[in-house]
Design an enzyme around this catalytic site. Structure first.
Site, PDB file in Angstrom:
ATOM      1  N   GLY A   1       7.514   2.970  10.178  1.00 38.25           N
ATOM      2  CA  GLY A   1       7.778   4.345  10.602  1.00 38.25           C
ATOM      3  C   GLY A   1       8.683   4.414  11.816  1.00 38.25           C
ATOM      4  O   GLY A   1       9.561   5.287  11.901  1.00 38.25           O
TER       5      GLY A   1
ATOM      6  N   HIS B   1     -14.567   6.437  -1.657  1.00 41.64           N
ATOM      7  CA  HIS B   1     -13.291   6.391  -2.357  1.00 41.64           C
ATOM      8  C   HIS B   1     -13.132   5.063  -3.083  1.00 41.64           C
ATOM      9  O   HIS B   1     -12.033   4.531  -3.215  1.00 41.64           O
ATOM     10  CB  HIS B   1     -12.138   6.593  -1.373  1.00 41.64           C
ATOM     11  CG  HIS B   1     -12.132   7.937  -0.738  1.00 41.64           C
ATOM     12  ND1 HIS B   1     -12.642   8.163   0.514  1.00 41.64           N
ATOM     13  CD2 HIS B   1     -11.720   9.134  -1.199  1.00 41.64           C
ATOM     14  CE1 HIS B   1     -12.518   9.443   0.817  1.00 41.64           C
ATOM     15  NE2 HIS B   1     -11.972  10.057  -0.212  1.00 41.64           N
TER      16      HIS B   1
ATOM     17  N   HIS C   1       6.459   2.950   2.179  1.00 41.57           N
ATOM     18  CA  HIS C   1       7.162   3.771   3.163  1.00 41.57           C
ATOM     19  C   HIS C   1       8.592   4.078   2.727  1.00 41.57           C
ATOM     20  O   HIS C   1       9.064   5.212   2.889  1.00 41.57           O
ATOM     21  CB  HIS C   1       7.171   3.083   4.530  1.00 41.57           C
ATOM     22  CG  HIS C   1       7.770   3.929   5.613  1.00 41.57           C
ATOM     23  ND1 HIS C   1       7.135   5.038   6.115  1.00 41.57           N
ATOM     24  CD2 HIS C   1       8.955   3.831   6.285  1.00 41.57           C
ATOM     25  CE1 HIS C   1       7.893   5.594   7.045  1.00 41.57           C
ATOM     26  NE2 HIS C   1       8.998   4.883   7.165  1.00 41.57           N
TER      27      HIS C   1
END
Length: 565
Positions: free
Chosen positions: A548, A217, A396
């Site tokens: 989170g 990647h 986030h």
């Protein structure tokens, strides 16, 4: 550098459309990717493979008789969404179960895992299988934590042949497990790749230097070393793989030299010559060798070596015939065309049956709570982004704002159409995952879907049903993400809240759960991240709470406030 580009943002979609048109004898488009354009008999286990684009011929080039039944295609180097994976899997299903295969990357694990959860909720035996062949990404004792690179080709080829032979899904999965365990890859990079529309590569190497342990990647290697001759490179690859053999390896191997996208075939042939000599000098029997581009990384220069340690079963399925746009073996008669019309747009959750009066009432309440969550996440977007930027990529807050807004919008539509609680939450979860993207999007999508499944569409929503739903939501997150309390994730806030709900008194349980969630989120300040995107930064995450866990505690506190009114 990619030269033939229209709009860089649409490069992956346009490439997939051109591929499907050029190879329409093998594949046909469906929302999220492609499936076989030839007819597949009912009762066959379906193998769907996939991941981000930029790796051709992986993964769409392997769809056809004897190989994959479908391929899911995300954006360049980005995991497809759960909705894309679900769509392709549904189109490939022939009633005997579905195996969804991918390289072992966090985004793929979560989004494909969420698709599996949705398929299972519909009574389909779906399972996720992850290739873990790259020895540079984990030690011998962490084989199942390694990422998947060029070993995708042989592992999926062997697994697909087992499915084509008519084996049950348990038997096909067992073949996958064995061939994955006996497959190892190791690679080197000579230059980085350049994303479509970009002016510079993702990384650069000094002249005469190679990156050892490349990713596919655009990641650099885990270490740099002098480049040397082709034989020096061969020695690096062979020595690395021979030091990491599977248990009871035997002497028979398949040796695959894979080009990353910009290295000439003639160079790869020189490399293979030196590799083959070294393998034979070590006492190995090369049952078959191959040199090609199997799993690429756009225009990255580099190569990898994959060894598959054979036994009789793996060898039989490796040599079984297949016919795909990019990989063929033996000869086989192409089946007649599949004349089904397939969906080219995502299929949203729909109201197939009206919810009961009690469940519709709960659905209205759920939509109200989701609206409040969306407003709160919009207010906290910048704050959550700053927390996430300390040891993550800073997205986030954006993801939570987008995901929650999309979830409310979908929930409101389904509520207005008479849906019950489960359908409203399933639609909200699907929308959250698709709009937010990333890890948190997949996890919140799974959370809402699992919670809703416990509430149903026909029953009144009781306290015990809510408790079961919260436990199911926690279980789904841990199943998909693999996190436990103490790993510095959203689980650190959710798990203590669930524990409190299950043992608390009705009058105070949500306020107590909110307190437990806040305390759990606060403890993450003193934890070094052990899973997720923050894990590689280790000590840098100390002193900052997990983003989170913070957003989870905020949402649980909001729910407590709403329910107390």
């Amino acid at each position: 550098m990619t030269v033939l580009v229209n709009n860089p943002d649409e490069f992956a979609q346009e490439a997939l459309a051109g591929f499907a048109d050029a190879f329409h004898a093998w594949v046909k488009p469906v929302y999220g990717g492609v499936v076989r354009s030839t007819k597949v008999e009912e009762g066959k286990v379906a193998l769907v493979v996939g991941g981000g684009s930029g790796h051709y011929p992986a993964f769409a080039g392997w769809v056809g008789p004897g190989f994959a039944d479908g391929a899911v295609a995300g954006n360049i180097f980005s995991s497809p969404s759960a909705a894309q994976a679900y769509s392709v899997a549904k189109a490939a299903d022939r009633g005997a179960g579905i195996l969804i295969g991918f390289g072992n990357y966090a985004g793929d694990v979560l989004h494909f895992g969420q698709a599996v959860e949705r398929l299972r909720s519909e009574g389909i035996d779906a399972r996720a299988i992850a290739v873990t062949d790259d020895i540079a990404s984990g030690g011998p004792d962490e084989h199942l934590k390694r990422r998947g690179i060029a070993g995708d080709l042989p592992v999926f080829k062997v697994t697909a042949a087992a499915a084509e032979a008519g084996l049950s899904i348990d038997e096909v999965e067992a073949v996958f497990t064995k061939v994955n365990e006996r497959t190892r890859s190791f690679g080197v990079a000579f230059s980085g790749c350049t994303l479509p529309g970009a002016d510079e590569p993702l990384f650069s190497l000094e002249p005469g230097t190679m990156g050892i342990g490349l990713g596919i990647h655009g990641e650099p290697g885990v270490d740099d070393a002098p480049l040397g001759t082709a034989d020096d490179v061969a020695k690096t690859l062979v020595d690395g793989l021979l030091a990491d053999k599977p248990d009871n390896p035997g002497k028979r191997v398949i040796a695959l030299v894979n080009g990353l996208g910009a290295t000439k075939y003639e160079e790869l042939f020189v490399l293979y010559r030196d590799i083959a000599r070294r393998l034979r000098d070590s006492g190995l029997d090369i049952v078959e060798g191959d040199v090609a581009e199997f799993v690429t990384s756009l225009d990255m220069a580099g190569a990898s070596l994959t060894l598959v340690w054979l036994d009789d079963e793996i060898e039989k399925y490796w040599f079984a015939p297949c016919d795909t746009p990019a990989y063929r073996k033996g000869t086989m008669e192409r089946p007649e065309a599949d004349k089904r019309e397939l969906a080219l747009e995502p299929e949203p959750v729909e109201v197939t049956e009206q919810g009961s009066a009690e469940s519709q009432q709960a659905a209205r309440r759920i939509a109200e709570i989701l609206q409040s969550i969306a407003k709160l996440m919009e207010e906290k977007e910048t704050e959550l982004g700053k927390i996430d930027s300390v040891a993550g990529d800073g997205d986030h807050g954006v993801g939570m704002a987008r995901g929650s807004a999309a979830a409310f919008k979908q929930a409101a539509r389904l509520r207005d159409e008479g849906a019950g609680a489960a359908t409203v939450l399933a639609g909200a979860g699907d929308a959250w995952s698709a709009s937010a993207g990333g890890t948190s999007g997949a996890l919140w999508g799974a959370l809402l879907t699992a919670f809703g499944a416990e509430l149903g569409d026909t029953e009144a929503v009781t306290s015990s049903a809510v408790n079961r739903g919260m436990r199911a939501a926690l279980d789904a997150i841990q199943r998909l993400g693999g996190a436990q309390v103490g790993d510095k994730t959203m689980v650190d806030a959710l798990a203590p809240a669930v524990d409190v709900l299950e043992r608390g008194e009705a009058a105070s349980r949500w306020s107590d759960a909110a307190t437990a969630a806040r305390e759990g989120a606060e403890t993450t300040k003193n934890i070094v991240a052990r899973v997720g995107r923050a894990r590689p930064l280790g000590e840098k995450s100390l002193g900052t709470p997990d983003a989170g866990a913070t957003s989870m505690s905020l949402i649980i506190s909001l729910i407590a406030e709403v329910l107390s009114v």
